[in-house]
Design an enzyme around this catalytic site. Structure first.
Site, PDB file in Angstrom:
ATOM      1  N   ASP A   1     -11.155 -49.376  -1.945  1.00  8.88           N
ATOM      2  CA  ASP A   1      -9.890 -49.978  -1.518  1.00  8.88           C
ATOM      3  C   ASP A   1     -10.112 -51.223  -0.668  1.00  8.88           C
ATOM      4  O   ASP A   1      -9.594 -52.307  -0.964  1.00  8.88           O
ATOM      5  CB  ASP A   1      -9.055 -48.963  -0.726  1.00  8.88           C
ATOM      6  CG  ASP A   1      -8.624 -47.777  -1.565  1.00  8.88           C
ATOM      7  OD1 ASP A   1      -8.347 -47.982  -2.758  1.00  8.88           O
ATOM      8  OD2 ASP A   1      -8.573 -46.664  -1.030  1.00  8.88           O
TER       9      ASP A   1
ATOM     10  N   ARG B   1      -8.531 -41.554  12.403  1.00 16.70           N
ATOM     11  CA  ARG B   1      -7.723 -42.756  12.193  1.00 16.70           C
ATOM     12  C   ARG B   1      -7.199 -43.375  13.496  1.00 16.70           C
ATOM     13  O   ARG B   1      -7.233 -44.596  13.661  1.00 16.70           O
ATOM     14  CB  ARG B   1      -6.558 -42.448  11.243  1.00 16.70           C
ATOM     15  CG  ARG B   1      -7.002 -42.056   9.845  1.00 16.70           C
ATOM     16  CD  ARG B   1      -7.962 -43.063   9.247  1.00 16.70           C
ATOM     17  NE  ARG B   1      -8.344 -42.757   7.892  1.00 16.70           N
ATOM     18  CZ  ARG B   1      -9.595 -42.671   7.472  1.00 16.70           C
ATOM     19  NH1 ARG B   1     -10.593 -42.834   8.340  1.00 16.70           N
ATOM     20  NH2 ARG B   1      -9.874 -42.434   6.209  1.00 16.70           N
TER      21      ARG B   1
ATOM     22  N   SER C   1     -12.238 -39.742  -4.393  1.00 24.63           N
ATOM     23  CA  SER C   1     -11.774 -40.354  -3.156  1.00 24.63           C
ATOM     24  C   SER C   1     -12.387 -39.567  -2.011  1.00 24.63           C
ATOM     25  O   SER C   1     -12.131 -38.368  -1.870  1.00 24.63           O
ATOM     26  CB  SER C   1     -10.239 -40.307  -3.083  1.00 24.63           C
ATOM     27  OG  SER C   1      -9.802 -40.820  -1.835  1.00 24.63           O
TER      28      SER C   1
ATOM     29  N   ASP D   1      -2.799 -41.283   5.768  1.00 24.95           N
ATOM     30  CA  ASP D   1      -3.505 -42.230   6.636  1.00 24.95           C
ATOM     31  C   ASP D   1      -2.686 -43.471   6.973  1.00 24.95           C
ATOM     32  O   ASP D   1      -2.834 -44.045   8.050  1.00 24.95           O
ATOM     33  CB  ASP D   1      -4.836 -42.646   5.992  1.00 24.95           C
ATOM     34  CG  ASP D   1      -5.909 -41.589   6.166  1.00 24.95           C
ATOM     35  OD1 ASP D   1      -5.728 -40.698   7.011  1.00 24.95           O
ATOM     36  OD2 ASP D   1      -6.925 -41.654   5.455  1.00 24.95           O
TER      37      ASP D   1
END
Length: 408
Positions: free
Chosen positions: A18, A98, A179, A127
């Protein structure tokens, strides 16, 4: 802020699929803006290798690699463990990573005079919320760019097409395109065959597991370990004093080698859908187990039960990206007050994916062998139970008497 006014963007950068393609995409779609990549080191190890060269080759002006490992362990992981917070069994590995990364993004964006902060989170995931709520806390007026909510790319396969067209080097192939999210606490796997809840995870397939082995492949003899805690925090592993970070890393080694900490769940995402994921959390599983084991010895009944109730709320806050909120801080204050006497030693036996209790000791133990014994004792008068039961059962007795009278 209007797109034309954005000249400098700070990007949360991992070097994965990404964020690798986001750098050229930002430059294409935001007036060839300057892109400053920021990688938060939360223990993803070799994933950080070669990041600077890769980021600059794909168009970033610079890369910050920020060592957040000790802060991550001390200020995010350990408070969550002390709270006993689990989200549907999930040990929150991505969830609490995060906010600390986003906090650092804000610090760098402010120092660099950035016009916007960008991230690579999809519009389907949790996220995006975790990053953006943290940004709103520290920089409430900052523009946030979320390419997955803007671009025409619809899948990871199309992302790979974009990368190949723009000469962006990738570490994955179309066949190994899980992922993943990795840090010092865990590794998550999503996508590919795991999207079918009927498929068994390929634990024994070479390369699937990265932090340990399948219980089937673990040693045929048990491994014994000890952990020392002070006020709910781990302070020593096998008698050796060390930082929380290093204890977690040691537990990852021994736990992984014994097939500990595998979790396969269908969880409820914040955005409303269910998602299937496989998690490796070898050290975390041991730490949660050991901490809870010690609490059974040192917490009184009412405190332990209320703490269990509030652990669900704490986990929801962490999972939903609400780390920097008054309620989470208040709950942490409550948790810290419960941990004043959670000090002692725990011994565990690890064997083929199992964590087995092997002994627990504390100077603050509320457990009394003399009181609990089935043998003769001189401290407990069993006749006292008669009056206690009469009073404790009085409402039940009265209710029954009234009902019997009315039913005559």
């Amino acid at each position: 802020m209007d797109k034309k006014e954005i000249k400098k963007v700070v990007l949360a950068y991992s070097g994965g699929l990404d964020t690798s393609i986001i750098i050229p995409w930002l430059k294409e779609n935001y007036n060839n803006c300057e892109v400053i990549a920021v990688a938060g080191n939360v223990g993803q190890a070799d994933e950080l290798d070669g990041l600077e060269e890769k980021a600059k080759k794909t168009g970033a002006s610079k890369l910050y690699v920020c060592d957040l490992t000790d802060e991550f362990a001390d200020d995010f992981i350990i408070p969550t463990v002390k709270a006993g917070a689990l989200y549907e069994e999930y040990m929150l590995g991505t969830s609490f990573a995060r906010p600390i990364i986003a906090k650092r993004l804000c610090e760098i964006a402010k120092a660099e005079g950035a016009d916007a902060i960008a991230h690579g989170c999809t519009g389907k995931g949790n996220d995006q919320v975790r990053f953006e709520l943290t940004i709103k806390h520290f920089l409430p007026d900052m523009t946030i760019i979320a390419p997955w909510r803007e671009w025409s790319i619809k899948s990871r396969e199309e992302e790979i097409d974009y990368a190949e067209a723009h000469n962006v080097p990738l570490r994955i192939t179309r066949e190994t395109n899980y992922s993943k999210d990795k840090n010092m606490w865990h590794l998550s796997h999503e996508g590919l065959d795991l999207e079918d809840a009927g498929n068994e995870p390929q634990y024994e397939k070479k390369g699937f597991l990265e932090m340990g082995v399948s219980p089937i492949d673990a040693p045929d003899v048990p491994t014994y370990i000890t952990l020392d805690f002070e006020k709910g925090a781990p302070v020593a592993f096998n008698g050796e004093k060390m930082s929380a970070k290093n204890i977690i890393l040691k537990l990852n080694e021994v736990g992984g080698a014994n097939g500990i900490g595998l979790l396969d769940i269908v969880e409820n995402r914040l955005v409303g859908m269910k998602c299937r994921g496989v998690y490796e959390t070898p050290g975390g599983a041991i730490l949660y187990f050991a901490h809870n084991y010690l609490e059974t010895l040192t917490l009184d009944k009412m405190t332990a039960h209320k703490k269990q109730e509030l652990a669900v709320t704490f986990a929801d806050l962490v999972y939903n990206g609400q780390w920097f909120t008054p309620l989470r801080e208040a709950l942490s204050a409550f948790v810290d007050s419960t941990q004043q006497h959670v000090t002692g030693k725990v011994k565990l036996k690890l064997y083929k994916g199992n964590i087995i209790k092997a002994g627990v000791w504390s100077d603050w133990a509320l457990y009394s062998e003399e009181l609990a014994t089935f043998g003769e004792d001189h401290v407990y008068n069993q006749a006292d139970a008669t009056g206690f039961i009469n009073l404790f059962g009085l409402p039940i007795k009265v209710q029954a008497q009234v009902e019997a009278k009315q039913n005559k």
